[in-house]
Structures are given as structure tokens and as C-alpha cells.
Enzyme design. Structure first.
Site, PDB file in Angstrom:
ATOM      1  CG  HIS A 188      -1.815   1.189   1.314  1.00  0.00           C
ATOM      2  ND1 HIS A 188      -3.177   1.072   1.482  1.00  0.00           N
ATOM      3  CD2 HIS A 188      -1.583   2.518   1.235  1.00  0.00           C
ATOM      4  CE1 HIS A 188      -3.721   2.276   1.512  1.00  0.00           C
ATOM      5  NE2 HIS A 188      -2.770   3.179   1.363  1.00  0.00           N
ATOM      6  CG  HIS A 221      -0.732   7.117  -0.915  1.00  0.00           C
ATOM      7  ND1 HIS A 221      -1.975   7.259  -1.495  1.00  0.00           N
ATOM      8  CD2 HIS A 221      -0.931   6.448   0.247  1.00  0.00           C
ATOM      9  CE1 HIS A 221      -2.887   6.709  -0.697  1.00  0.00           C
ATOM     10  NE2 HIS A 221      -2.289   6.216   0.356  1.00  0.00           N
ATOM     11  CE  LYS A 277      -7.890   2.188  -0.602  1.00  0.00           C
ATOM     12  NZ  LYS A 277      -6.697   2.208   0.213  1.00  0.00           N
ATOM     13  CG  HIS A 286      -9.728   4.456   3.535  1.00  0.00           C
ATOM     14  ND1 HIS A 286      -8.507   5.073   3.615  1.00  0.00           N
ATOM     15  CD2 HIS A 286     -10.447   4.914   4.585  1.00  0.00           C
ATOM     16  CE1 HIS A 286      -8.499   5.877   4.678  1.00  0.00           C
ATOM     17  NE2 HIS A 286      -9.665   5.800   5.272  1.00  0.00           N
ATOM     18  CG  HIS A 300      -4.688   2.085   5.825  1.00  0.00           C
ATOM     19  ND1 HIS A 300      -6.032   2.037   6.093  1.00  0.00           N
ATOM     20  CD2 HIS A 300      -4.569   2.824   4.706  1.00  0.00           C
ATOM     21  CE1 HIS A 300      -6.687   2.708   5.173  1.00  0.00           C
ATOM     22  NE2 HIS A 300      -5.819   3.197   4.309  1.00  0.00           N
ATOM     23  CG  ASP A 334      -1.472   4.798   4.115  1.00  0.00           C
ATOM     24  OD1 ASP A 334      -1.523   5.258   2.962  1.00  0.00           O
ATOM     25  OD2 ASP A 334      -2.259   5.112   5.021  1.00  0.00           O
TER      26      ASP A 334
HETATM   27  C1  NCD Z   1      -3.446   9.003   2.217  1.00  0.00           C
HETATM   28  C2  NCD Z   1      -3.054  10.062   1.190  1.00  0.00           C
HETATM   29  O1  NCD Z   1      -2.509  11.099   1.583  1.00  0.00           O
HETATM   30  O2  NCD Z   1      -3.275   9.841   0.003  1.00  0.00           O
HETATM   31  N1  NCD Z   1      -3.410   9.591   3.526  1.00  0.00           N
HETATM   32  C3  NCD Z   1      -3.291   8.952   4.699  1.00  0.00           C
HETATM   33  O3  NCD Z   1      -3.402   9.601   5.754  1.00  0.00           O
HETATM   34  N2  NCD Z   1      -3.048   7.670   4.770  1.00  0.00           N
HETATM   35  C4  NCD Z   1      -4.763   8.429   1.886  1.00  0.00           C
HETATM   36  C5  NCD Z   1      -5.118   7.197   2.671  1.00  0.00           C
HETATM   37  O4  NCD Z   1      -4.545   6.122   2.455  1.00  0.00           O
HETATM   38  O5  NCD Z   1      -6.008   7.275   3.512  1.00  0.00           O
HETATM   39 ZN    ZN Z   2      -3.127   5.119   1.794  1.00  0.00          ZN
END
Ligand code: NCD
Ligand code: ZN
Length: 346
Positions: free
Chosen positions: A13, A15, A99, A136, A174, A247
Site C-alpha cells: 500500500h 502513495h 481500491k 479504506h 492499514h 501507506d
Molecule cells: C493518504 C493520502 O494522503 O493519500 N493519507 C493517509 O493519511 N493515509 C490516503 C489514505 O490512504 O487514507
Molecule cells: Zn493510503
């Protein structure tokens, strides 16, 4: 000197964002990880197979020469998603999951799902072909306290969905609560959960006690200490239901240190060292390999990576940059608040 060698790990996971931010953060992950499940919450989101192909190309173009990395793409589920496109995406081999963001749950989730009935045809196709749904897992109704959103999601959304469609493979992304860990532990072969590095380290006091610390604010928000301890127990249990999803979610400092700060902790840079520290504290260093390198591929039906990483425990603590610089602005690296001695050496 103590050393630890693992098959090259994956991040289930992650970003990576786009443009200048993608360029800055991708090497931080590719340095240690062979593959990652790439979150699709861009603006606009990665909804179709074509979107995923184009995003994958941008990721590969941003990868520095000489670094190997395989992005495992995901599609952002919307109420307009075409089941046929999802089936083609899975058949292409490029898309590994879909997702589910409940609308409004987190960063860039306004195109998410309001009414699960509207996406049942997509979920039915996914159940038939074995394509995992990454959730999520938070409800967004304003009446529900933010610290209860995950537990309420399990009871009112996830469990009913899994009873309605038992063949659907689900990753609870998460997880942050003992309820989440307990539900995942007992869900059978079609269910797994990812756990972040930071939720093994911080509880809600880290965010709020003695001053508000925006770099510890993420969603789902860290909970009470008993939940952190339950997550540590799950991650180090050796159960194949639990694996790493960092995450790691970069935002520039100007948007974190803000009157309405963004959610997300940036942990790509130091995750492996932090995990070795946590697993050693739990007397479970031998189980880090399962959590970081084996359980994820087993759930996703992929081979374990051929390469390896080695960590060395040294007398001197690790020194990481306080911030990663991007052309969009600086991004603060997660600070665990204690010295860490496990250095990644290869
Ligand atoms: C994530 C993001 O910034 O894209 N933020 C986070 O707090 N984890 C989005 C997410 O996974 O909830
Ligand atoms: Zn995330």
C-alpha cells in the site's frame, strides 16, 4: 554484529503521487522494495485500465536509471466503474487490485463510493475472477466519532459485504484497531490486512499530547495504546493474514503544517529500519521476513522476490534526512522519536 537478510520486500500500500512529487519519492521506495501496490487517489483518480497504463508509464519514466521497481497498479472504484473494464484490467496482468474509498474518507476520496449497491456488478466480477478489493475501512457518516470509524465500518459495511459475496477477496488496508486485527485474523483465506509502519510506533498521544504534531496525522488516525499493541501482536504473529503496507503518503510541509492539514505520514525512507527495530522489540525478528517479504506475495498469488536486502545492527544510530526535497516543496520524513540502530546495508 547482528545482521538480518530478507528476500527483497514489497510494499502492499503506497502513495507515489505524480509529477515532481513522484520523481522525489519513488527512489525512496525503489531503494529497498521490489514492488508496491500503487494507490490510485490522484487528482483525477486512476479509474480505468487506460488511466492505469498511463500512470504506470509515468512511474517507470520517473525511475532513476539503474533502479529496478515494479509498480502493481490499482483502479479507484467509482459508482461509474465499468465491470468489463475491470475484467480487462485484471486480464492484462497490469492491475492487481481495485481500491474502495468510501466517499470523503481520506485524501482525494470525493469520487469514492456512496452506495455499495451501485458497485455490486463490479464486485461480482472481481469475486468471479479473484481480483482483490482493497478497502479504506472507515465509515464517513458525521455522527460516527473519528476514532470509531474503522470498527463501525467492519460491522456495518465489510462484514455484510463479505456475507453477501463470500468469494470476494478483500484486503483490509492499514488497520488501526484491535477489532480490525481480530476480524482479519479470523476471516479465512479470502481476507488479509495490511499494517503500516507508523501504526506500530505511534498512538494518538503522539499526535495530540503536548502540542499538535501534524506529521503524525494520517488516516485512519492512530488510536489508543491498546490498539497499537494489538497491531504489534498481529504483525509479529507469523499469521499469513497480515503483511506490510506502509501507506507512505507524502504531502509537502506547507500542506501538513496548515490550519487544515493533510493526512499522511511519509515513511518510505526509513520503514525497513523501523520495522527491524519493532520486530526486535517484540522478540520476533525471525518473523519480519513473513510480514515484509512473503505473506503479501502469497495473498496476491505472486512469486517471492529473487533479490534480498540485508540489515545490520550497529552501535551508531541511523541518520536519515529530516526532509526529502521535491520540486513541489519539502516532505518531512517520519520521525519515530527514538534512536534506531538497524541500518539497511544492501
Ligand atoms: C493518504 C493520502 O494522503 O493519500 N493519507 C493517509 O493519511 N493515509 C490516503 C489514505 O490512504 O487514507
Ligand atoms: Zn493510503
Amino acid at each position: 554484529m547482528q545482521t538480518l537478510t530478507l528476500p527483497r520486500p514489497d510494499d502492499w500500500h503506497l502513495h507515489l503521487r505524480d509529477g515532481a512529487m513522484l520523481k522525489a519519492v519513488l527512489p525512496e521506495t525503489a531503494r529497498h522494495f521490489a514492488r508496491a501496490i500503487i494507490m490510485p487517489n490522484l487528482v483525477p483518480p486512476v479509474v480505468t485500465l487506460d488511466d492505469a497504463v498511463a500512470y504506470r508509464d509515468r512511474i517507470m519514466s520517473a525511475l532513476p536509471d539503474g533502479m529496478g521497481f515494479e509498480p502493481l497498479m490499482t483502479l479507484y472504484l467509482t459508482e461509474g466503474t465499468d465491470p468489463g473494464d475491470v475484467e480487462r484490467a485484471a486480464a492484462s496482468g497490469l492491475v492487481k487490485a481495485v481500491k474502495l474509498y468510501p466517499a470523503g474518507a481520506t485524501t482525494n476520496s470525493h469520487s469514492g463510493v456512496r452506495d455499495l449497491d451501485k458497485v455490486m456488478p463490479v464486485l461480482e466480477v472481481m469475486a468471479r475472477i479473484g481480483l482483490p478489493l482493497c478497502t479504506h475501512g472507515e465509515v464517513t457518516t458525521p455522527e460516527v466519532d473519528i476514532f470509531d470509524r474503522e470498527a463501525v465500518f467492519i460491522d456495518t459495511v465489510l462484514d455484510p459485504l463479505r456475507r453477501r459475496l463470500p468469494e470476494l477477496r478483500v484486503v483490509m488496508e492499514h488497520i488501526t484497531t484491535e477489532e480490525g486485527a481480530a476480524y482479519a485474523a479470523e476471516g479465512g483465506d479470502s481476507l488479509a490486512a495490511t499494517i503500516t509502519t507508523h501504526h506500530l510506533i505511534i498512538n494518538r498521544n503522539h499526535i495530540l499530547a503536548g502540542g499538535i504534531r501534524p506529521h503524525y496525522y494520517c488516516l485512519p488516525v492512530a488510536k489508543r495504546e491498546k490498539h497499537r499493541l494489538a497491531l504489534r501482536k498481529a504483525a509479529t504473529s507469523g499469521s499469513p493474514r497480515f503483511f506490510l503496507g506502509t501507506d507512505s503518503a507524502p504531502h509537502i510541509d506547507a500542506l501538513k503544517e496548515h490550519a487544515c492539514g493533510c493526512a499522511g505520514c511519509f515513511t518510505a525512507t526509513n520503514t525497513l529500519s523501523l520495522l527491524a527495530h519493532v520486530f526486535e522489540e517484540e522478540g520476533a525478528l525471525d518473523r519480519l521476513e513473513g510480514f515484509a517479504s512473503r505473506h503479501g506475495p502469497a495473498f496476491y498469488g505472486l512469486p517471492v522476490n529473487a533479490g534480498s536486502v540485508t540489515l545490520e545492527k550497529r552501535a551508531e544510530p541511523c541518520v536519515w534526512p529530516v526532509k526529502i526535497q521535491s520540486e513541489a516543496g519539502p516532505v518531512t520524513v517520519f520521525n519515530p522519536g527514538f534512536p534506531v540502530h538497524w541500518h539497511v546495508v544492501t
